[in-house]
Design an enzyme around this catalytic site. Structure first.
Site, PDB file in Angstrom:
ATOM      1  N   HIS A 182      16.549  27.042 -26.173  1.00 20.50           N
ATOM      2  CA  HIS A 182      18.019  27.225 -26.515  1.00 20.50           C
ATOM      3  C   HIS A 182      18.910  27.766 -25.330  1.00 20.50           C
ATOM      4  CE1 HIS A 182      21.254  27.469 -29.374  1.00 20.50           C
ATOM      5  NE2 HIS A 182      21.704  28.832 -28.969  1.00 20.50           N
ATOM      6  N   HIS A 227      23.039  26.882 -23.542  1.00 19.38           N
ATOM      7  CA  HIS A 227      24.344  26.401 -23.464  1.00 19.38           C
ATOM      8  C   HIS A 227      24.848  26.645 -22.113  1.00 19.38           C
ATOM      9  CE1 HIS A 227      24.400  26.863 -27.748  1.00 19.38           C
ATOM     10  NE2 HIS A 227      24.355  28.231 -27.633  1.00 19.38           N
ATOM     11  N   GLN A 255      27.716  28.312 -20.081  1.00 18.15           N
ATOM     12  CA  GLN A 255      27.816  29.990 -20.079  1.00 18.15           C
ATOM     13  C   GLN A 255      27.164  30.659 -18.933  1.00 18.15           C
ATOM     14  OE1 GLN A 255      26.899  31.255 -24.035  1.00 18.15           O
ATOM     15  NE2 GLN A 255      28.180  29.607 -25.131  1.00 18.15           N
ATOM     16  N   ARG A 263      33.291  36.120 -28.105  1.00 14.57           N
ATOM     17  CA  ARG A 263      33.491  34.460 -28.090  1.00 14.57           C
ATOM     18  C   ARG A 263      34.898  33.926 -27.707  1.00 14.57           C
ATOM     19  NH1 ARG A 263      32.910  31.033 -34.001  1.00 14.57           N
ATOM     20  NH2 ARG A 263      35.322  32.103 -34.074  1.00 14.57           N
ATOM     21  N   HIS A 280      22.280  27.138 -35.402  1.00 10.85           N
ATOM     22  CA  HIS A 280      22.095  28.593 -35.293  1.00 10.85           C
ATOM     23  C   HIS A 280      22.132  29.312 -36.807  1.00 10.85           C
ATOM     24  CE1 HIS A 280      24.401  27.524 -31.601  1.00 10.85           C
ATOM     25  NE2 HIS A 280      23.749  28.750 -31.004  1.00 10.85           N
ATOM     26  N   GLU A 331      23.236  34.838 -37.075  1.00 15.35           N
ATOM     27  CA  GLU A 331      23.128  35.414 -36.094  1.00 15.35           C
ATOM     28  C   GLU A 331      23.718  36.818 -36.295  1.00 15.35           C
ATOM     29  OE1 GLU A 331      24.844  33.649 -32.748  1.00 15.35           O
ATOM     30  OE2 GLU A 331      24.432  35.071 -31.185  1.00 15.35           O
ATOM     31  N   HIS A 336      18.054  31.990 -33.653  1.00 14.49           N
ATOM     32  CA  HIS A 336      18.511  33.701 -33.732  1.00 14.49           C
ATOM     33  C   HIS A 336      17.752  33.969 -35.134  1.00 14.49           C
ATOM     34  CE1 HIS A 336      21.138  33.457 -30.715  1.00 14.49           C
ATOM     35  NE2 HIS A 336      21.920  32.637 -30.959  1.00 14.49           N
ATOM     36  N   ASP A 352      20.037  31.031 -24.137  1.00 17.71           N
ATOM     37  CA  ASP A 352      21.212  31.048 -24.745  1.00 17.71           C
ATOM     38  C   ASP A 352      22.338  31.257 -23.884  1.00 17.71           C
ATOM     39  OD1 ASP A 352      23.228  31.017 -26.644  1.00 17.71           O
ATOM     40  OD2 ASP A 352      22.312  32.778 -27.999  1.00 17.71           O
TER      41      ASP A 352
HETATM   42 ZN   LIG Z   1      23.322  29.551 -29.106  1.00 22.00          ZN
END
Ligand SMILES: [Zn+2]
Length: 454
Positions: A54, A56, A59, A80, A233, A236, A270, A321
């Site tokens: 996992h 992204h 990020q 976020r 997801h 979470e 998650h 992540d």
């Molecule tokens: Zn994620």
């Protein structure tokens, strides 16, 4: 041809193991108890490469930049908002440079494959790029440059919450079902016939995909690839559970079980907040829990119910992540230590069948990662990709450690620089702890992110 003094095989540790790799990067033969033949590469300690299920990638550029006290309370949701502001400034060239740097870091840490859960699809105003797959292709390009195995997981994102319209910051993520399936089809063509690449689908979450679209997307994908990966997801955040209950009368796990039948092709990212019934049903479904302990800790998500999940026969894998930590052994240590501080005992992941905590965790995520990414990885056996990690057998932290006890030290009492060499698909990508693109990737990264931070 590699000769290892000790190697972790599917049946356990073996000595004097000869691993023969074909020209296409597939393992042809694995023979324990063999002398060193002429021309063989010597390895002290050999492990399968570790799957990271996992990621992204973008990020990576904001890791560490959301740690300042905001006005009011700092939560997942305030993080976020920072992440959306960051996502809004990403161009295809920046994404390519950031992802390349990230994948180099992953390889140097011992990850040999990544599941790229990709939702940053469009231009900042929500308009598709001239080629709607441009940002997905930038990730594939980065993976090819770094030489990491990749399973592209294009994400379907539709709503801003249960039954809520999407927000401005989410415009880059959005698709209708037809546009989404066109992207999937396109990426299927791009990755077809490439042994180090794979494809799955990733309906983002129950809050971001309406129920009928979730069912239709999974049905369309299953018609194309009956056992292909599906990532989502799940549960979470506590607020997400509450909103799901308010909107549907069900907790997220219960709602998922009501809508679809999760099977071993599914990976639940998650899966933090599960009640007893949904935990038991999801564990026996064969779906993988995709755990991201460093991110879940960073974001204040909560603790996964590891002991209950393992006791119910649940499968697991790990992911980086939000990219705050790029180290599979640290990820596993976080997983175990988080549990210990909660249940106030030690060796939570261990069991009478596998009393070594580190070994239980590492072998679980090798198997779960193979399943979650839908590729023949995570095992040193004929037919698997030659994705291998050579550890420094002379490292002071590993001296006088053997068998599964060595994996305990690796996960729970590690030192710096234990990963020496890393191979993906039969090619060495990391030598003596350093990726061949280390400097070039870092320089391109520095250039790309200049001025990006708020
Ligand atoms: Zn994620």
């Amino acid at each position: 041809m590699i000769h290892a003094d000790r190697a972790l095989l599917p049946q356990g540790w073996a000595e004097n193991v000869l691993v023969e790799v074909g020209p296409d990067g597939t393992i042809m033969a694995v023979s324990p108890g063999r002398p060193v033949p002429a021309g063989a590469e010597r390895a002290g300690l050999l492990l399968p490469g570790i799957p990271n299920v996992h990621s992204h990638a973008f990020q990576r550029a904001m890791a560490g930049l959301a740690e300042r006290l905001p006005e009011g309370e700092a939560s997942f949701w305030t993080w976020r908002a920072v992440m959306y502001a960051f996502a809004g400034r990403m161009t295809p060239d920046i994404v390519r440079a950031v992802a390349t740097q990230l994948y180099v870091e992953m390889l140097e840490a011992g990850y040999t494959a990544v599941g790229e859960f990709h939702y940053l699809h469009h231009q900042p105003d929500g308009q598709p790029h001239a080629d709607p797959a441009e940002l997905a292709l930038a990730h594939l390009d980065a993976a090819r440059r770094a030489g990491i195995g990749i399973t592209m997981l294009p994400s379907l994102y539709v709503t801003g919450g249960f039954g809520q319209p999407a927000e401005a910051g989410q415009r880059r993520f959005l698709h209708d079902l037809d546009g989404y399936l066109r992207l999937v089809e396109r990426l299927r063509g791009e990755t077809a016939g490439r042994a180090d690449e794979g494809l799955g689908i990733a309906p983002h979450s129950l809050r971001a995909v309406p129920p009928d679209m979730l069912v239709d997307a999974v049905g369309a994908w299953r018609a194309l690839v009956p056992d292909g990966p599906v990532h989502l997801h799940l549960a979470e955040q506590v607020r997400e559970v509450r909103e799901c209950l308010e909107a549907t009368g069900r907790r997220p796990g219960e709602r998922l079980l009501e809508l679809v039948r999760p099977d071993p092709g599914w990976t639940l990212i998650h899966a933090t907040h599960l009640a007893d019934g949904e935990l038991a049903a999801l564990a026996v479904s064969g779906a993988v829990a995709g755990l991201c302990p460093s991110t879940e800790g960073n974001l204040g998500d909560g603790l996964f119910r590891l002991a209950d999940w393992l006791a119910a026969g649940g499968r697991l894998a790990i992911g980086t992540d939000s990219q705050v930590v790029i180290d599979p052994f640290e990820e596993l240590r976080w997983l175990e230590h988080g549990q210990r501080t909660q249940v106030l005992r030690r060796t939570v992941a261990a069991s009478p069948e596998q009393p070594h905590t580190g070994a239980r965790l590492l072998t679980a995520v090798l198997a779960g990662g193979r399943q979650a990414l839908g590729r023949p990885i995570g095992r040193i056996e004929p037919g698997a990709r030659a994705d291998l990690v050579v550890l420094d057998a002379d490292h002071p932290r590993l001296v006088e450690r053997a068998g599964d006890g060595l994996l305990d030290s690796l996960v729970l009492a590690p030192g710096k620089g234990m990963v020496r060499h890393v191979m993906v698909g039969g090619r060495w990508r990391v030598r003596d702890g350093r990726h061949r693109e280390h400097d070039r990737a870092a320089s391109a990264y520095r250039q790309a992110v200049r001025g990006l931070a708020p």
